[in-house]
Design an enzyme around this catalytic site. Structure first.
Site, PDB file in Angstrom:
ATOM      1  N   ASP A  23       0.979  -0.728   0.146  1.00 44.03           N
ATOM      2  CA  ASP A  23      -0.296   0.355   0.406  1.00 44.03           C
ATOM      3  C   ASP A  23       0.790   1.283   0.252  1.00 44.03           C
ATOM      4  OD1 ASP A  23      -2.555   1.262   0.209  1.00 44.03           O
ATOM      5  OD2 ASP A  23      -2.009   1.939   2.593  1.00 44.03           O
TER       6      ASP A  23
ATOM      7  N   GLU B 266       1.161  -0.360  -5.008  1.00 48.36           N
ATOM      8  CA  GLU B 266      -0.448   0.651  -5.593  1.00 48.36           C
ATOM      9  C   GLU B 266       0.767   1.662  -5.758  1.00 48.36           C
ATOM     10  OE1 GLU B 266      -3.488   3.257  -3.406  1.00 48.36           O
ATOM     11  OE2 GLU B 266      -1.759   2.178  -2.516  1.00 48.36           O
TER      12      GLU B 266
END
Length: 631
Positions: free
Chosen positions: A313, A366
């Site tokens: 993330d 991401e």
């Protein structure tokens, strides 16, 4: 009174502690809490890194939470405190009472705990049982092939706590294990991706503010029930990807912040150590021990829980020192630049160590900027990830679909532009939870028009996405055209499936996944520009796009998209070969097989192609054709 046992020797050997201090993540397992037998005594062996603490004590159910009773022993030169506590049993709660360098006594959860109390409680829990007797050997053996870039990867993104709501006293992982894997398989998905399951204090963070990097959240059940869930997914032919957060952590008192009275896990200077967007602390990746703990966490999920991949993330927030900061609010690197050199080294070590496992597990970034080489090998200056989320594609195409169709002619590039960089990385096309929360509205609600036209447009958009180069990711609820924005406190609106229009959306997703898996042209050359060619890229007035996908020795696929509600009869499209083309899918009639079977192309050059087809394009539709014979 239970007395601690300090053995004549040491609990952790010097070589292991030296490796830990040098940043070797493999050494972290020796510091993890474990129920062991020393001599005739059975008990808890624990250790904690707190180099600047004046004193550390083990407290818990076994000693009335009294910090004066069982001080831990400091291994000088390493900063690690250790203790063996006889009589401790599985299920006992515990913490470390850390007298910091600043003279303040802090009660800290174990950063390496394998289990934790259910929030809002904050203690660590002794966990002594084995997870499961795994029976997924065949799955794991086939994983390198299943997750190869040439294979179909279609991911169903899930927030475990709101796919279905838990009943009273239910173990949510057990319920999900019974329902979610067969559901994903029935719709043709190859993977489920879970929002972070690591223990986190605030449920509204969805797991993206974790503190227990080795413990599945107790909200959903036990570590064993989570392992059973993973095994059930594998039994259904579904891979499991976890979102994982090595960028920052919340500042809750029982967590990592000022762990030993100093900025230990985080940077001391707020220009480096405080995240302005999330009001959290940023890991100091320049410290070997911090880096080792994070890498050990990543491998813990891959090894102990047989997880198939990690989606890292907020990679962009790690790569740039000035991320979300104004001038003067950040510190340049040693060369005067904005790149976070320590984070780059960490990410390369992460991806390299996962690839070195040789078991087919993957890493996914991401990353929302144009950082070059996210999926390129580290040896070539890249970060080494297997896949990158294509955030630009998501933002541009959704912006296009929000517009009134009459205005789309002025924004043709929102669709076309993504193809210019579609092969610069190995991409996953994400329609993720980030786009259906915080007032952004649901995926169906983003489409233009009245409710019926919105669902038509949604089906056309999804078919365009499945035809587009790149692996696929779809957030739960989007596959049924849910109108309501995602709410982590409410389940998916499954009752919408009582309505035919919403069942049509779900059927379409299933058909798209099956076509995607069956046709090599749709997945084998995702990152190879040779597998893509434009047919119609500039029909601004009609908002029509057409392109072909191909794979060596396989039938070609032609996708034709009409992104207006106006039908176009007798629309001529270029094609790569003469002869019959079979209509496989018409998104405008998702409830039934295509009404057209075969359309003949003849040898008349058009749109830079040697042949031509004449089609009737329904409004708000994507049509998929396949050539009847390999080229």
């Amino acid at each position: 009174m239970i007395e601690s046992l300090q053995t004549a020797g040491t609990l952790i050997d010097d070589a292991t502690l030296e490796r830990f201090g040098a940043g070797d993540w493999r050494a972290v397992a020796s510091l993890a809490p474990a129920l062991v037998k020393i001599g005739t005594e059975q008990g808890l062996r624990c250790a904690v890194w707190a180099p600047n603490a004046r004193q550390v004590a083990l407290v818990g159910d076994f000693n009335a939470w009294d910090p004066s009773r069982h001080p831990m022993r400091l291994r000088h030169g390493t900063g690690v405190w250790e203790l063996f506590m006889p009589g401790v049993r599985a299920g006992d709660r515990y913490k470390f009472a850390v007298l910091g360098a600043d003279g303040i006594l802090r009660w800290k959860a174990d950063p390496l705990a394998r289990r934790a109390e259910c929030p809002p409680h904050t203690a660590s829990v002794v966990d002594g049982a084995e997870l499961v007797e795994w029976h997924d050997g065949d799955w794991c053996a086939a994983r390198p092939d299943r997750q190869h870039p040439s294979r179909p990867v279609s991911i169903y993104e899930v927030h475990a706590g709101s796919w279905v709501r838990p009943g009273g006293g239910d173990d949510l992982w057990e319920r999900l294990g019974e329902r979610l894997p067969p559901y994903a398989r029935a719709l043709g998905f190859t993977h489920v991706e879970l929002l972070p399951v690591m223990e986190h204090p605030f449920g509204g963070s969805w797991g993206y503010q974790p503190l227990g990097l080795f413990a599945p959240t107790a909200r959903h059940g036990t570590p064993r029930s989570f392992a059973h869930f993973v095994e059930r997914c594998h039994a259904e032919g579904i891979g499991v990807i976890l979102d994982w957060v090595p960028s920052h952590f919340p500042e809750d008192a029982h967590g990592l912040e000022h762990f030993d009275g100093t900025a230990l896990y985080e940077h001391a200077d707020p220009r480096e150590g405080h995240h302005p967007d999330w009001h959290s602390a940023i890991y100091n990746l320049g410290r070997n021990e911090v880096k080792a703990m994070l890498l050990a966490s990543a491998h813990h999920w891959l090894t102990e829980y047989h997880i198939d991949g990690l989606r890292v993330d907020a990679v962009a927030s790690m790569l740039y020192r000035d991320y979300s900061r104004a001038p003067g609010q950040w510190i340049p690197n040693r060369h005067g630049g904005r790149e976070n050199l320590e984070a780059i080294d960490f990410l390369r070590e992460l991806t390299g160590s996962v690839r070195a496992r040789g078991d087919g597990t993957v890493t996914i970034a991401e990353e929302s900027t144009a950082w070059p080489g996210v999926t390129a090998p580290a040896a070539e200056g890249g970060l080494g990830f297997d896949y990158k989320w294509n955030m630009g594609w998501m933002h541009d195409t959704l912006q296009y679909m929000r517009r009134d169709p009459i205005h789309r002619r002025y924004h043709h590039g929102d669709i076309a532009f993504g193809f210019q960089y579609a092969f610069s990385e190995r991409f996953i096309l994400p329609l993720s939870h980030d786009e259906v929360v915080y007032g952004k509205g649901s995926l169906a609600a983003k489409m233009a028009g009245d409710p019926a036209r919105r669902l038509d447009a949604l089906r056309a958009y999804l078919a365009f996405m499945w035809a587009h180069p790149g692996k696929k990711l779809l957030f739960m609820g989007c596959e049924i055209g849910q109108w309501r924005e995602w709410d982590h406190d409410a389940a998916v609106d499954w009752d919408l499936l009582d309505q035919p229009a919403h069942r049509d959306v779900q059927r379409l997703v299933g058909r798209l996944n099956r076509l995607y898996g069956d046709l090599a042209a749709l997945h084998a050359s995702d990152a190879d520009v040779a597998g893509f060619s434009w047919t119609v890229a500039d029909d601004v007035e009609n908002s029509v796009f057409a392109f072909e996908r191909s794979a060596p020795g396989q039938a070609s696929l032609l996708a034709v998209c009409n992104f207006t509600p106006v039908p176009h009869a007798g629309y001529a499209v270029g094609a790569s070969r003469a002869g019959p083309w079979q209509l496989l899918l018409d998104s405008s009639c998702a409830d039934r097989p295509p009404s057209l079977r075969n359309i003949a192309a003849w040898e008349e050059p058009r749109h830079g192609r040697p042949c031509s087809l004449v089609l009737d394009l329904p409004g708000n539709s994507t049509l998929l054709f396949v050539s009847q014979e390999p080229q």
